[in-house]
Structures are given as structure tokens and as C-alpha cells.
Design an enzyme around this catalytic site. Sequence first.
Site, PDB file in Angstrom:
ATOM      1  N   ASP A 225       0.854  -1.190   0.000  1.00 18.25           N
ATOM      2  CA  ASP A 225       0.000   0.000   0.000  1.00 18.25           C
ATOM      3  C   ASP A 225       0.893   1.245   0.000  1.00 18.25           C
ATOM      4  OD1 ASP A 225      -2.055   1.790   0.235  1.00 18.25           O
ATOM      5  OD2 ASP A 225      -2.564   1.283   2.301  1.00 18.25           O
TER       6      ASP A 225
ATOM      7  N   ASP B  24      -3.254   2.244  -5.765  1.00 16.47           N
ATOM      8  CA  ASP B  24      -2.009   2.228  -4.968  1.00 16.47           C
ATOM      9  C   ASP B  24      -1.905   1.034  -4.031  1.00 16.47           C
ATOM     10  OD1 ASP B  24      -3.880   2.922  -2.995  1.00 16.47           O
ATOM     11  OD2 ASP B  24      -2.318   3.979  -1.880  1.00 16.47           O
ATOM     12  N   GLU B  25      -2.721   0.022  -4.254  1.00 15.78           N
ATOM     13  CA  GLU B  25      -2.813  -1.030  -3.252  1.00 15.78           C
ATOM     14  C   GLU B  25      -3.032  -2.379  -3.936  1.00 15.78           C
ATOM     15  OE1 GLU B  25      -6.001  -1.722   0.270  1.00 15.78           O
ATOM     16  OE2 GLU B  25      -5.934   0.232  -0.648  1.00 15.78           O
TER      17      GLU B  25
HETATM   18  P1  TTP Z   1      -5.415   5.183   0.718  1.00 17.08           P
HETATM   19  O1  TTP Z   1      -4.511   4.036   0.406  1.00 17.08           O
HETATM   20  O2  TTP Z   1      -6.610   4.944   1.562  1.00 17.08           O
HETATM   21  O3  TTP Z   1      -4.577   6.267   1.502  1.00 17.08           O
HETATM   22  P2  TTP Z   1      -3.279   7.074   1.101  1.00 17.08           P
HETATM   23  O4  TTP Z   1      -2.491   6.420   0.038  1.00 17.08           O
HETATM   24  O5  TTP Z   1      -3.682   8.479   0.808  1.00 17.08           O
HETATM   25  O6  TTP Z   1      -2.453   7.133   2.449  1.00 17.08           O
HETATM   26  P3  TTP Z   1      -1.989   6.017   3.483  1.00 17.08           P
HETATM   27  O7  TTP Z   1      -2.266   4.667   2.874  1.00 17.08           O
HETATM   28  O8  TTP Z   1      -0.536   6.279   3.660  1.00 17.08           O
HETATM   29  O9  TTP Z   1      -2.788   6.285   4.719  1.00 17.08           O
HETATM   30  O10 TTP Z   1      -5.898   5.883  -0.613  1.00 17.08           O
HETATM   31  C1  TTP Z   1      -5.206   5.790  -1.818  1.00 17.08           C
HETATM   32  C2  TTP Z   1      -5.494   6.978  -2.693  1.00 17.08           C
HETATM   33  O11 TTP Z   1      -6.895   7.044  -2.969  1.00 17.08           O
HETATM   34  C3  TTP Z   1      -5.162   8.287  -2.018  1.00 17.08           C
HETATM   35  O12 TTP Z   1      -3.816   8.693  -2.216  1.00 17.08           O
HETATM   36  C4  TTP Z   1      -6.162   9.241  -2.615  1.00 17.08           C
HETATM   37  C5  TTP Z   1      -7.355   8.386  -2.954  1.00 17.08           C
HETATM   38  N1  TTP Z   1      -8.442   8.584  -1.970  1.00 17.08           N
HETATM   39  C6  TTP Z   1      -9.498   9.441  -2.292  1.00 17.08           C
HETATM   40  O13 TTP Z   1      -9.542  10.012  -3.385  1.00 17.08           O
HETATM   41  N2  TTP Z   1     -10.497   9.639  -1.371  1.00 17.08           N
HETATM   42  C7  TTP Z   1     -10.499   9.027  -0.133  1.00 17.08           C
HETATM   43  O14 TTP Z   1     -11.422   9.245   0.678  1.00 17.08           O
HETATM   44  C8  TTP Z   1      -9.413   8.137   0.176  1.00 17.08           C
HETATM   45  C9  TTP Z   1      -9.365   7.435   1.516  1.00 17.08           C
HETATM   46  C10 TTP Z   1      -8.420   7.950  -0.763  1.00 17.08           C
END
Ligand code: TTP
Length: 355
Positions: A8, A103-104
Site C-alpha cells: 500500500d 495504490d494497493e
Molecule cells: P489510501 O490508500 O486509503 O490512503 P493514502 O495512500 O492516501 O495514504 P496512506 O495509505 O498512507 O494512509 O488511498 C489511496 C489513494 O486514494 C489516495 O492517495 C487518494 C485516494 N483517496 C481518495 O480520493 N479519497 C479518499 O477518501 C481516500 C481514503 C483515498
Amino acid sequence: MRKILHIDADSFYASVEAREDPTLLGRPIAVGGSAQRRGVIATSSYEARKFGVRSAMASSRALTLCPDLIILAPRFELYREVSGQMQRIFRGYADLIEPLSLDEAFLDVTGSDCCNGSATLIAQEIRQRIKNELQITVSAGVAPNKFLAKVASDWNKPDGVFTIPPDQVADFVLDLPVSKINGVGKVTAKNLAAMGVVTCGDLQRVLVADLAKRFGKYGRRLSEVARGVDDRPVQSWRIRKSISVENTYAEDIANLVGVLAALDPLIEELERRFTKVEKSYFPTKRFVKIKYRDFSQTTLEQSVGSSGESWFDSEQFRQLMAAAWPRGAKPVRLLGAGLRLQPLRSKEQAQLSLF
Ligand code: TTP
């Protein structure tokens, strides 16, 4: 015994933006909509998170919490490109890859020869390569199943790795809060707390029959996961359950007349998106979603008729919306329209065609 990785990226959109413009490194930044246009934060850098900035928060609130916050407009093409580059790196280590979002992803590295077959070393090598080649950081979880791998990738975030070896699973889950279980949201957590259940250890002491009575089919899954058991395979092709379009409006829509007028562009976009999946799915239901000014929300769905009307029939969507809006009867900030989907070549159909 399987070896599953969950990878992730850390604050993905924000990290990509900081990489593109290194003057942003170490500063509180976010990617999202502008406060003037009532946008929301998609994600924020860890520097911004120190101020309490969170995903899905209104940008105006984020700026109140962190006045120096730099909010950048999203560039999805760029994130998709980086996502593709990450997946190319994954393919060097695993055949079975299940992306969950840009991203995951889950990777099944059970049979891999890389790194002497050590899943933890594979995770470290992937992290290092992404850092060197793509200039962003990812966190990784290593465990015998998907549930635990996902919990583990969050354990040492950002830029961390955490392994739950098979012989430590039993101990690990004892103190794990049930809120870490996928699907346990605020409501379920509250219901469980009312039963005296806060950790997976507590959950283990509840009879499966009682969980099933209370939570239906999900009760059985809860009971398994509480013991650290999760047999779900890593699936490189995931079944899509719905497709939808939503829009948050710069100004609240005051009444039903306005709501109905706003529907057509959403349906048009829905139709456009559906063409990308129409070879693999057919719609079973139409649904609409409304988020009111006070953030309360409602959805309403209806089976797609067999009378031959178009799936995108705007009159049908209008009727749904007209039935849903009075539930709140308040100005609206967001509208959505979508279709629930069924895979075209589901197993049942394949079997039917045999006869
Ligand atoms: P996540 O993997 O949930 O979070 P993140 O990469 O921002 O941060 P971390 O894992 O380090 O806590 O989300 C992945 C991407 O998805 C994020 O960069 C932006 C997008 N996203 C949104 O557009 N809206 C949201 O509510 C969330 C949670 C994420």
C-alpha cells in the site's frame, strides 16, 4: 500455508505530487478540490495529517486546521501511470496479483523462488525498488492470508514493513481491535462493544451460532477472522458489483425540481462508463444516491425491468430520485446514479448453457 503480501503506497497522490515538485517535500500538502468550490481532500501528506487533515474532509475545514496547507488539483493520469509502473514491479515477484485500487494490491508469493522464498525479503526488495525507481514509498504487510496481510501493512505505516509469521498468528489476533476487520464499521463495532467485544480475542469467546443470529452470514466470517483465518484467494480478476457516477455540487441544490434537472448529465456519464464493462456485465438494478446538506445520505434502488426499456432510461432514474429525495427533503450537496451488475458469464450461466 500461503504467503501473502499486501502493498500500500503511503499518501499516494500526495507523494506522487511531491515527487514531481521536490519543493513540496516535507511540507503539508493535500490533493483534492478547492475550498472555494466546496471540494474535499482526497489525500494529504503525513506532515498535513499532523494537523488533523484527513481524506474526505471538506477542503475548507482542512485549511482551518492547517492554514499553510497546499491543496493541489488531482492528476489522475499521472497516478494511473505510477500505478502501472508499480504493478510492473510486482509482476517480477508474483503471478497472482490482485489490485484493490491504484495504490494497493495483494500478491500471492507462495511458490516464489525470489529472495530464497522469503516473503519478508521479497516485500523489502519490492519496497526498495519502488523507492529507487519511482521515488515514492510503500508499506508492506506479510502474512499467511489477505486479512492479516492488510492489517500488517498498516502496522508500521508510512515506509514500513511488518510480518506476521504463521506461528504468531494466534497471539497477534488476541489483542487486535475488531475495528481492524474489513467490514466492521462504526455501527458493527458499537454492536459488538455492546456485547462486550472489543478485540478479536473477545470475539473468539462468542459462539458462532450467536454471531450468525446477530449478523447473519457475516457472523461466520467474523468468527473465522477473529481466529486469524481467512481463506479468500488472491484473485487477479475481481468481480465488479456496481458502476456509478457521483457529483458534489458547488452550490446546494435546493429542491426536487433542481435534483431532477441535475440527473441527466449523471446518467449520460454513467452510460459512457458502462460501455467499458458492457462485454462482461449486465445491470440488475438501478440505484440513486443523495447526500443532503447535513451530510446525511440515502440510497434507493429498483430492479431493472424486463419490459425492454433502456438501462439508462432517464424517466426510471427520475422516478427513483423523486421517491428518494423526500426521505430527507433537504437541500442536496451530492447526487449519484448507478447500476448494480452481474457478471455476464457467471458460473450459473455457463452451467445453463451446458444443458
Ligand atoms: P489510501 O490508500 O486509503 O490512503 P493514502 O495512500 O492516501 O495514504 P496512506 O495509505 O498512507 O494512509 O488511498 C489511496 C489513494 O486514494 C489516495 O492517495 C487518494 C485516494 N483517496 C481518495 O480520493 N479519497 C479518499 O477518501 C481516500 C481514503 C483515498
